[in-house]
Design a protein around this motif. Structure first.
Motif, mmCIF file in Angstrom:
data_model
loop_
_atom_site.group_PDB
_atom_site.id
_atom_site.type_symbol
_atom_site.label_atom_id
_atom_site.label_comp_id
_atom_site.label_asym_id
_atom_site.label_seq_id
_atom_site.Cartn_x
_atom_site.Cartn_y
_atom_site.Cartn_z
ATOM 1 N N SER A 161 -159.803 26.811 -39.604
ATOM 2 C CA SER A 161 -158.487 26.425 -39.099
ATOM 3 C C SER A 161 -158.695 25.457 -37.942
ATOM 4 O O SER A 161 -159.815 25.096 -37.608
ATOM 5 C CB SER A 161 -157.691 27.661 -38.655
ATOM 6 N N PHE A 162 -157.597 25.054 -37.292
ATOM 7 C CA PHE A 162 -157.711 24.034 -36.258
ATOM 8 C C PHE A 162 -157.548 24.570 -34.841
ATOM 9 O O PHE A 162 -157.544 23.802 -33.887
ATOM 10 C CB PHE A 162 -156.705 22.896 -36.514
ATOM 11 N N SER A 163 -157.408 25.871 -34.687
ATOM 12 C CA SER A 163 -157.356 26.452 -33.349
ATOM 13 C C SER A 163 -157.857 27.884 -33.411
ATOM 14 O O SER A 163 -157.795 28.537 -34.470
ATOM 15 C CB SER A 163 -155.931 26.427 -32.776
ATOM 16 N N ARG A 164 -158.353 28.356 -32.288
ATOM 17 C CA ARG A 164 -158.815 29.740 -32.228
ATOM 18 C C ARG A 164 -157.661 30.706 -32.479
ATOM 19 O O ARG A 164 -157.826 31.730 -33.162
ATOM 20 C CB ARG A 164 -159.439 30.006 -30.856
ATOM 21 N N ARG A 165 -156.497 30.361 -31.959
ATOM 22 C CA ARG A 165 -155.339 31.238 -32.148
ATOM 23 C C ARG A 165 -154.994 31.382 -33.625
ATOM 24 O O ARG A 165 -154.704 32.481 -34.112
ATOM 25 C CB ARG A 165 -154.133 30.678 -31.384
ATOM 26 N N ALA A 166 -155.028 30.264 -34.369
ATOM 27 C CA ALA A 166 -154.730 30.319 -35.797
ATOM 28 C C ALA A 166 -155.769 31.152 -36.533
ATOM 29 O O ALA A 166 -155.434 31.938 -37.439
ATOM 30 C CB ALA A 166 -154.673 28.906 -36.372
ATOM 31 N N ALA A 167 -157.045 30.997 -36.163
ATOM 32 C CA ALA A 167 -158.106 31.774 -36.810
ATOM 33 C C ALA A 167 -157.909 33.261 -36.564
ATOM 34 O O ALA A 167 -158.066 34.087 -37.480
ATOM 35 C CB ALA A 167 -159.469 31.317 -36.298
ATOM 36 N N GLN A 168 -157.565 33.626 -35.329
ATOM 37 C CA GLN A 168 -157.351 35.035 -35.016
ATOM 38 C C GLN A 168 -156.144 35.596 -35.762
ATOM 39 O O GLN A 168 -156.168 36.737 -36.241
ATOM 40 C CB GLN A 168 -157.180 35.204 -33.508
ATOM 41 N N SER A 169 -155.091 34.790 -35.863
ATOM 42 C CA SER A 169 -153.896 35.229 -36.588
ATOM 43 C C SER A 169 -154.215 35.470 -38.058
ATOM 44 O O SER A 169 -153.774 36.476 -38.651
ATOM 45 C CB SER A 169 -152.791 34.182 -36.454
ATOM 46 N N LEU A 170 -154.985 34.573 -38.640
ATOM 47 C CA LEU A 170 -155.369 34.746 -40.041
ATOM 48 C C LEU A 170 -156.198 36.014 -40.229
ATOM 49 O O LEU A 170 -155.980 36.779 -41.176
ATOM 50 C CB LEU A 170 -156.151 33.525 -40.513
ATOM 51 N N GLN A 171 -157.149 36.239 -39.327
ATOM 52 C CA GLN A 171 -157.985 37.431 -39.443
ATOM 53 C C GLN A 171 -157.155 38.702 -39.341
ATOM 54 O O GLN A 171 -157.381 39.669 -40.070
ATOM 55 C CB GLN A 171 -159.066 37.413 -38.360
#
Length: 694
Positions: free
Chosen positions: A73-83
């Protein structure tokens, strides 16, 4: 492989609509051969994140090894949300009585963070030092500025680009995969007389980074790409990641697209999600052609599935949004729809000038607040940051609190940079920019002594001995000893105890250097809290540098000081957000599209997409403000002047019928609201990167 019972309790996918379910289960029948390439064109508000997370969960439930799933993804926040979403779905499928937690996705993150991990893992095999540090943009600019001065380019007879421009040119060449001469011609025409000097500067920049064992942001992708040029390594990594899933694919640049093709040359196991209509970051080298051309890059072509049901906006707003983007020259056809068929029609609001625009917006904001819509649920969007100047004055006058996005970033604050530089220097004593900054924090130790220190470290094979042998000025001897003791203790301390040692040394310096030390200390405490979540100093520095938090205590408007506040934001910063009511300023030719972004058909198309992104942020109410006159400053040819405004060309007559017309006041004679017409295994990677500038 995943060792867990089959789903027994609930279907985690029962909330998906038919389009989402098709995207989640596409390719399931292929089994061990791997799913064919897939492009999911996800319209605004169509549940993109839910769909991507559900596809990952479905892969795991079907037996895919989470260790072999790469989720980008393009941000850490998006990656965490996906996880989080994947974990919830797996937990639901396994039943709430499951004794073991759902599996983690160890390879979930941004392109840059994944690149940093891979380069560390493979460093010994490709001729790199795994102890490299990552410089932020500010440090990279400073290093280029130092080399620029050393090469005599600060004393040229003609204007040579400043360090920030030099870094932007370098970054564009790397990420857009374009020759330097082409970048200068198309993006920096006033620099076209300097290609030889810039190449020499960039050669020195690359060599100095390698000497200091420092990577900048662009290196993390560039070195990863060069690593994949080795056929054996490319096959190894392609096998290591059975499935590669990419969020926001429309925001990728050419280098990132090249990385994905190298990992999955036949496309099997590759699924990307994005929306061509929301590609608005070409200034960061994002390439809309990546998503438009994706299907044809594979044989047979990739499947294209479209998500069109919108869960955000009312149908009247979506009708206007669809009409705006339907005028685009090239796009994936889709028509957003909602089951919220009723609602307020979007409005085109004609105002006399910018002052009247500010007054109108302030009135509307307060009116909505009295009607029960909190200020936080309202946003004012604009093309360029300075477009909100008149509105900000009006909000202050009326005591309406607001937060404006796009100000000072967390890592740009001096005290945060100081502490991070100390951590980087203790990790990598060859990092001259970090050492130069930290040394000057010692009372009595100035730039000359600091430069002498970092030069000695660069020339020594034993950093500890060089530090011990350094002789500071007599006035700085005692203070220097304190820093020396701190660095020595940090070298042997576990993480995050090393950060506590750094804080013990730095907090007295903070008190000495800043009058608002108590406020700034809160940021450092935030850093310490963040550090608790990382296993090592290297991981902490890499993650924080690549995807920093937005907030700092230096913000002009601190939201915690008021119970409610209005959102002001550039459209670029608003992407991915949504509000109950949205007001878009200056929807007139010259502002949208911007004069500076109307030089080519491609630029105009991106400006159209920018307006579309702004409009699709609104849930219930949308107003486009159309000043009949606005003030243009700093025009070198004709000086400051007033312009008579015309409605943006992106809202021609057939599109304007989707809006309700509102006139805030009687325009001056002769200025009616005008509607525009449509118009290493076998090579050394470091040497390979250096040779690109020869």
């Amino acid at each position: 492989m995943l060792d867990m019972p089959l789903p027994t309790r609930a279907d985690p996918f029962d909330s998906l609509n038919d389009e989402q379910r098709q995207a989640v289960f596409h390719g399931r029948e292929t089994g061990a051969a791997g799913p064919p390439p897939l492009l999911i064109v996800a319209g605004a508000g169509s549940g993109k994140t839910l769909t991507l997370a559900a596809r990952v969960a479905r892969l795991v439930l079907d037996g895919a090894d989470p260790q072999r799933i790469l989720l980008v993804s393009f941000s850490r926040r998006a990656a965490q949300s996906l996880q989080r979403r994947v974990g919830l779905m797996l937990h639901q499928a396994l039943g709430f009585g499951a004794t073991q937690p759902p599996p983690a996705l160890p390879w979930s993150g941004t392109f840059h963070s994944v690149g940093a991990r891979l380069l560390r893992d493979y460093a010994p095999r490709i001729g790199l030092n795994p102890a490299f540090t990552i410089a932020d943009r500010g440090d990279s600019e400073d290093l280029l500025g130092l080399l620029r001065h050393e090469q005599g380019l600060s004393k040229t007879h003609a204007r040579f680009p400043l360090k920030g421009t030099c870094l932007a040119i370098y970054s564009r060449v790397v990420n857009a995969q374009e020759p330097l001469e082409q970048v200068l011609q198309q993006r920096y025409p006033w620099c076209t007389s300097w290609p030889a000097e810039l190449k020499a500067l960039f050669r020195a920049y690359v060599a100095e980074k390698q000497t200091q064992c420092v990577f900048d942001y662009d290196d993390l992708l560039l070195y990863w790409s060069h690593m994949l040029d080795d056929a054996a390594l490319a096959r190894e990594l392609g096998t290591r990641f059975q499935h590669v899933l990419v969020d926001e694919y429309q925001d990728t640049n050419r280098l990132q697209a090249k990385l994905l093709r190298a990992l999955k040359p036949d496309g099997r196991g590759l699924a990307v999600v994005g929306d061509d209509a929301q590609s608005i970051y070409s200034f960061r080298a994002a390439e809309v052609r990546n998503i438009l051309d994706f299907p044809a890059q594979f044989e047979p072509p990739a499947s294209v599935l479209t998500l069109q049901r919108n869960y955000r906006s009312s149908q009247p707003i979506l009708q206007a949004c669809n009409a705006v983007i339907a005028e685009a020259r090239e796009r994936f056809a889709k028509t957003l729809w909602s089951d919220r068929v009723t609602g307020c029609a979007p409005q085109l609001v004609s105002v006399g000038d910018e002052a009247e625009q500010a007054g109108w917006v302030a009135d509307q904001v307060l009116l909505q607040r009295e009607g029960g819509l909190a200020l936080k649920q309202q946003a004012v969007l604009f093309r360029t940051s300075h477009h909100s100047a008149a509105l900000e004055l009006e909000l202050v006058r009326r005591n309406i609190p607001y937060v404006k996005f796009g100000g000072l970033k967390f890592l740009e604050a001096a005290h945060v940079k100081d502490l991070l530089s100390l951590l980087r220097w203790s990790q990598n004593p060859r990092s001259q920019m970090s050492g130069f900054r930290v040394a000057q924090l010692v009372p009595g130790l100035g730039p000359v002594s600091a430069r002498r220190l970092v030069a000695a470290l660069a020339q020594s094979a034993d950093a500890a001995s060089a530090l011990a042998a350094f002789k500071p000025p007599p006035s700085a001897a005692a203070s220097w000893q304190g820093l020396h003791d701190c660095l020595r203790a940090m070298r042997d301390a576990p993480w995050p105890a090393a950060l506590e040692l750094a804080l013990q040394w730095y907090l007295p310096q903070l008190q000495r250097l800043h009058e608002d030390a108590a406020v700034r200390r809160a940021d450092l405490q935030q850093l310490a809290r963040l550090a608790q979540g990382f296993a090592s100093r290297e991981a902490f520095l890499a993650d924080l540098t690549l995807d920093p938090p937005e907030a700092t205590s230096d913000e002009a408007q601190a939201p915690h000081l008021d119970e409610d506040y209005l959102i002001l934001s550039t459209i670029h910063s608003a992407k991915g957000q949504e509000w109950g009511a949205v007001y878009v300023l200056n929807v007139v030719d010259g502002c949208m599209p911007a004069d500076m972004a109307a030089g080519s058909a491609e630029e105009l198309e991106e400006e159209r997409r920018l307006l579309y992104v702004a409009m699709t942020r609104a849930r219930d109410q949308l107003q486009l403000l159309v000043p009949q006159r606005f003030y243009v400053t700093q025009q070198s040819a004709r000086g400051d002047r007033h312009l008579w405004g015309g409605l943006s060309r992106f809202i021609p007559p057939q599109v304007a019928t989707c809006f309700e017309r509102v006139c805030a006041s009687q325009p001056e004679p002769g200025t009616p609201l005008r509607v525009a017409s449509t118009d290493a295994p076998a090579y050394n990677l470091a040497a390979r990167v250096r040779s690109a500038w020869d």
